[in-house]
Design a protein around this motif. Structure first.
Motif, PDB file in Angstrom:
ATOM      1  N   ASN A 195      -4.410  18.468  -8.692  1.00 37.53           N
ATOM      2  CA  ASN A 195      -4.702  17.089  -9.077  1.00 37.53           C
ATOM      3  C   ASN A 195      -3.445  16.404  -9.607  1.00 37.53           C
ATOM      4  O   ASN A 195      -3.465  15.742 -10.646  1.00 37.53           O
ATOM      5  CB  ASN A 195      -5.820  17.038 -10.117  1.00 37.53           C
ATOM      6  N   ALA A 196      -2.347  16.576  -8.896  1.00 38.59           N
ATOM      7  CA  ALA A 196      -1.085  15.920  -9.245  1.00 38.59           C
ATOM      8  C   ALA A 196      -0.692  14.994  -8.099  1.00 38.59           C
ATOM      9  O   ALA A 196      -0.748  15.385  -6.929  1.00 38.59           O
ATOM     10  CB  ALA A 196       0.010  16.953  -9.489  1.00 38.59           C
ATOM     11  N   PHE A 197      -0.308  13.763  -8.439  1.00 36.85           N
ATOM     12  CA  PHE A 197       0.045  12.786  -7.419  1.00 36.85           C
ATOM     13  C   PHE A 197       1.316  12.057  -7.817  1.00 36.85           C
ATOM     14  O   PHE A 197       1.459  11.613  -8.956  1.00 36.85           O
ATOM     15  CB  PHE A 197      -1.076  11.757  -7.233  1.00 36.85           C
ATOM     16  N   LEU A 198       2.221  11.945  -6.849  1.00 39.63           N
ATOM     17  CA  LEU A 198       3.438  11.164  -7.013  1.00 39.63           C
ATOM     18  C   LEU A 198       3.255   9.812  -6.343  1.00 39.63           C
ATOM     19  O   LEU A 198       2.933   9.743  -5.152  1.00 39.63           O
ATOM     20  CB  LEU A 198       4.632  11.893  -6.379  1.00 39.63           C
ATOM     21  N   TYR A 199       3.456   8.741  -7.094  1.00 43.57           N
ATOM     22  CA  TYR A 199       3.493   7.388  -6.536  1.00 43.57           C
ATOM     23  C   TYR A 199       4.946   7.038  -6.273  1.00 43.57           C
ATOM     24  O   TYR A 199       5.771   7.062  -7.190  1.00 43.57           O
ATOM     25  CB  TYR A 199       2.862   6.383  -7.503  1.00 43.57           C
ATOM     26  N   ASP A 200       5.259   6.697  -5.013  1.00 42.25           N
ATOM     27  CA  ASP A 200       6.652   6.489  -4.626  1.00 42.25           C
ATOM     28  C   ASP A 200       6.702   5.484  -3.475  1.00 42.25           C
ATOM     29  O   ASP A 200       5.836   5.492  -2.599  1.00 42.25           O
ATOM     30  CB  ASP A 200       7.285   7.814  -4.192  1.00 42.25           C
ATOM     31  N   ASP A 201       7.723   4.636  -3.487  1.00 46.39           N
ATOM     32  CA  ASP A 201       7.868   3.647  -2.420  1.00 46.39           C
ATOM     33  C   ASP A 201       8.594   4.194  -1.200  1.00 46.39           C
ATOM     34  O   ASP A 201       8.698   3.501  -0.181  1.00 46.39           O
ATOM     35  CB  ASP A 201       8.627   2.419  -2.942  1.00 46.39           C
ATOM     36  N   ASN A 202       9.087   5.416  -1.252  1.00 47.95           N
ATOM     37  CA  ASN A 202       9.865   5.984  -0.159  1.00 47.95           C
ATOM     38  C   ASN A 202       8.943   6.442   0.967  1.00 47.95           C
ATOM     39  O   ASN A 202       8.205   7.420   0.831  1.00 47.95           O
ATOM     40  CB  ASN A 202      10.691   7.162  -0.666  1.00 47.95           C
ATOM     41  N   VAL A 203       9.022   5.757   2.101  1.00 49.46           N
ATOM     42  CA  VAL A 203       8.145   6.086   3.224  1.00 49.46           C
ATOM     43  C   VAL A 203       8.468   7.457   3.814  1.00 49.46           C
ATOM     44  O   VAL A 203       7.626   8.036   4.522  1.00 49.46           O
ATOM     45  CB  VAL A 203       8.225   5.005   4.326  1.00 49.46           C
ATOM     46  N   TRP A 280      -2.987  -0.741  -5.417  1.00 50.46           N
ATOM     47  CA  TRP A 280      -2.565   0.634  -5.214  1.00 50.46           C
ATOM     48  C   TRP A 280      -3.792   1.537  -5.165  1.00 50.46           C
ATOM     49  O   TRP A 280      -4.734   1.380  -5.950  1.00 50.46           O
ATOM     50  CB  TRP A 280      -1.638   1.083  -6.341  1.00 50.46           C
ATOM     51  N   VAL A 281      -3.768   2.495  -4.267  1.00 52.20           N
ATOM     52  CA  VAL A 281      -4.882   3.427  -4.099  1.00 52.20           C
ATOM     53  C   VAL A 281      -4.930   4.396  -5.273  1.00 52.20           C
ATOM     54  O   VAL A 281      -3.898   4.894  -5.728  1.00 52.20           O
ATOM     55  CB  VAL A 281      -4.718   4.208  -2.778  1.00 52.20           C
ATOM     56  N   VAL A 282      -6.133   4.652  -5.755  1.00 53.96           N
ATOM     57  CA  VAL A 282      -6.364   5.704  -6.751  1.00 53.96           C
ATOM     58  C   VAL A 282      -7.225   6.770  -6.081  1.00 53.96           C
ATOM     59  O   VAL A 282      -8.360   6.485  -5.685  1.00 53.96           O
ATOM     60  CB  VAL A 282      -7.061   5.165  -8.009  1.00 53.96           C
ATOM     61  N   PRO A 283      -6.721   7.977  -5.917  1.00 57.39           N
ATOM     62  CA  PRO A 283      -7.475   9.008  -5.189  1.00 57.39           C
ATOM     63  C   PRO A 283      -8.656   9.519  -5.999  1.00 57.39           C
ATOM     64  O   PRO A 283      -8.694   9.419  -7.230  1.00 57.39           O
ATOM     65  CB  PRO A 283      -6.441  10.113  -4.985  1.00 57.39           C
ATOM     66  N   SER A 284      -9.620  10.081  -5.291  1.00 53.97           N
ATOM     67  CA  SER A 284     -10.738  10.760  -5.933  1.00 53.97           C
ATOM     68  C   SER A 284     -10.324  12.183  -6.247  1.00 53.97           C
ATOM     69  O   SER A 284     -10.025  12.978  -5.348  1.00 53.97           O
ATOM     70  CB  SER A 284     -11.958  10.756  -5.012  1.00 53.97           C
ATOM     71  N   LEU A 285     -10.285  12.522  -7.516  1.00 52.16           N
ATOM     72  CA  LEU A 285      -9.866  13.867  -7.906  1.00 52.16           C
ATOM     73  C   LEU A 285     -10.913  14.908  -7.541  1.00 52.16           C
ATOM     74  O   LEU A 285     -10.581  16.036  -7.182  1.00 52.16           O
ATOM     75  CB  LEU A 285      -9.581  13.913  -9.407  1.00 52.16           C
ATOM     76  N   ARG A 286     -12.184  14.561  -7.628  1.00 48.66           N
ATOM     77  CA  ARG A 286     -13.238  15.520  -7.309  1.00 48.66           C
ATOM     78  C   ARG A 286     -13.190  15.893  -5.838  1.00 48.66           C
ATOM     79  O   ARG A 286     -13.470  17.023  -5.461  1.00 48.66           O
ATOM     80  CB  ARG A 286     -14.608  14.929  -7.650  1.00 48.66           C
ATOM     81  N   ALA A 287     -12.839  14.928  -4.995  1.00 52.37           N
ATOM     82  CA  ALA A 287     -12.779  15.204  -3.560  1.00 52.37           C
ATOM     83  C   ALA A 287     -11.683  16.195  -3.227  1.00 52.37           C
ATOM     84  O   ALA A 287     -11.717  16.863  -2.197  1.00 52.37           O
ATOM     85  CB  ALA A 287     -12.559  13.905  -2.795  1.00 52.37           C
TER      86      ALA A 287
END
Length: 333
Positions: A195-203, A280-287
């Motif tokens: 459940n770790a997510f990096l938000y980054d503008d680098n495509v 900005w998208v916020v992911p579902s952690l449970r999924a």
């Protein structure tokens, strides 16, 4: 008593809907902060000798307008949410000295270095805190000033994130000089990648399971844009910029310039106004739940890393990542 029991049961049921632990990892340039390190606005304040408090106040105005909503989205899904700053600043690891015409590695406390990255812990609050742990080659006075200026901006950006998100303590800052590697970062800091997510503008990072790519923050909403321009004109009127600084600012790409120069030579501050708001998208952690949570072990390991101590390894490695496209720059002399 029955009412109390029912309330406790409902609370426990609600807690069951949340993950125990999540980590929000934030790129700085054009993601958490407007532009590439503020597109030279903070450098201008430093160049003209403005106080540190002015620089800290400026960064608070430069924070991405999307950040708070993302943070709240994670908070609603996790009992324990840690925030990490992850930025590419090659000059902070391999210093290119224009004063000596050479390059050399910068070293700090041994526990802060791992896999070609440096981790500035939560316990450092000032540039002096960091430089007190400097163990690299001797620096010329000009080099020391340049490095301190870069660190001052880095800590000011972190301070702005603390204020924007209402964090109880400053995040760890992970600095890389090349490839952003979430696996090495997770192992060093002791947080699970589940459940770790990096938000980054680098495509170039698109496609990594733990990366959410966002449009680069190259403009600000009208109200924030106006606030920044008014702040800059109040603290440092554009007409007072020295010629050398103006020439330096005009070397930037046209879209990233912090100033405009009129036909008559009049200098004004520049910051693009946002045309439309994006979400900005916020992911579902449970999924994403793939395994039993690490729970208290993860929290303890993360706390150790925040204080600059190396924790045990918790997360297995995943795939490698593409290099980050951003760059950082020290204060020119």
């Amino acid at each position: 008593r029955d009412a109390d029991a029912l309330g406790a049961a409902r609370e426990a049921e609600g807690m069951g809907d949340k993950e125990r632990h999540a980590t929000l990892i934030l790129d700085l340039d054009e993601t958490s902060i407007y532009g590439n390190d503020g597109n030279d606005l903070p450098i201008s304040l430093q160049w003209m000798g403005r106080p540190q408090e002015d620089i800290r106040q400026l960064y608070k105005l430069l924070v991405s307008p999307y950040l708070r909503d993302v943070y709240n989205g994670f908070r609603q899904q996790a009992h324990n949410l840690d925030v990490v700053v992850y930025t590419r600043r090659p000059q902070m690891l391999l210093y290119q000295s224009s004063f000596q015409g050479t390059s050399f590695g910068l070293r700090y406390h041994p526990d802060w270095h791992s896999h070609d990255q440096v981790y500035f812990p939560s316990s450092v609050h000032t540039v002096d805190d960091i430089m007190a742990q400097y163990t690299g080659p001797p620096l010329l006075p000009e080099e020391d000033t340049d490095i301190r200026s870069s660190l001052e901006r880095l800590l000011a950006a972190r301070s702005a994130l603390v204020a924007e998100l209402g964090l109880s303590r400053p995040p760890v800052i992970a600095v890389t000089g090349g490839v952003k590697n979430l696996e090495d970062t997770a192992r060093h800091m002791g947080f699970p990648l589940d459940n770790a997510f990096l938000y980054d503008d680098n495509v170039d990072l698109a496609g990594h399971a733990n990366v959410i790519t966002v449009l680069p923050v190259q403009s600000l909403p009208e109200e924030r844009q106006r606030a920044v321009l008014e702040f800059m004109e109040e603290r440092l009127p554009a007409r007072l910029l020295d010629t050398e600084l103006v020439d330096f600012l005009l070397e930037s790409k046209p879209a990233e310039r912090a100033i405009d120069v009129g036909a008559g030579g009049d200098v004004t501050w520049r910051l693009p106004r946002q045309a439309r708001r994006v979400e900005w998208v916020v992911p579902s952690l449970r999924a994403r739940r793939r395994a039993p949570p690490h729970g208290k072990g993860a929290a303890d390991a993360f706390a150790a890393a925040a204080e600059g101590h190396r924790p045990p390894l918790l997360a297995p490695p995943l795939g490698r990542q593409a290099p980050h496209a951003g760059a950082a720059m020290g204060l020119p002399m």
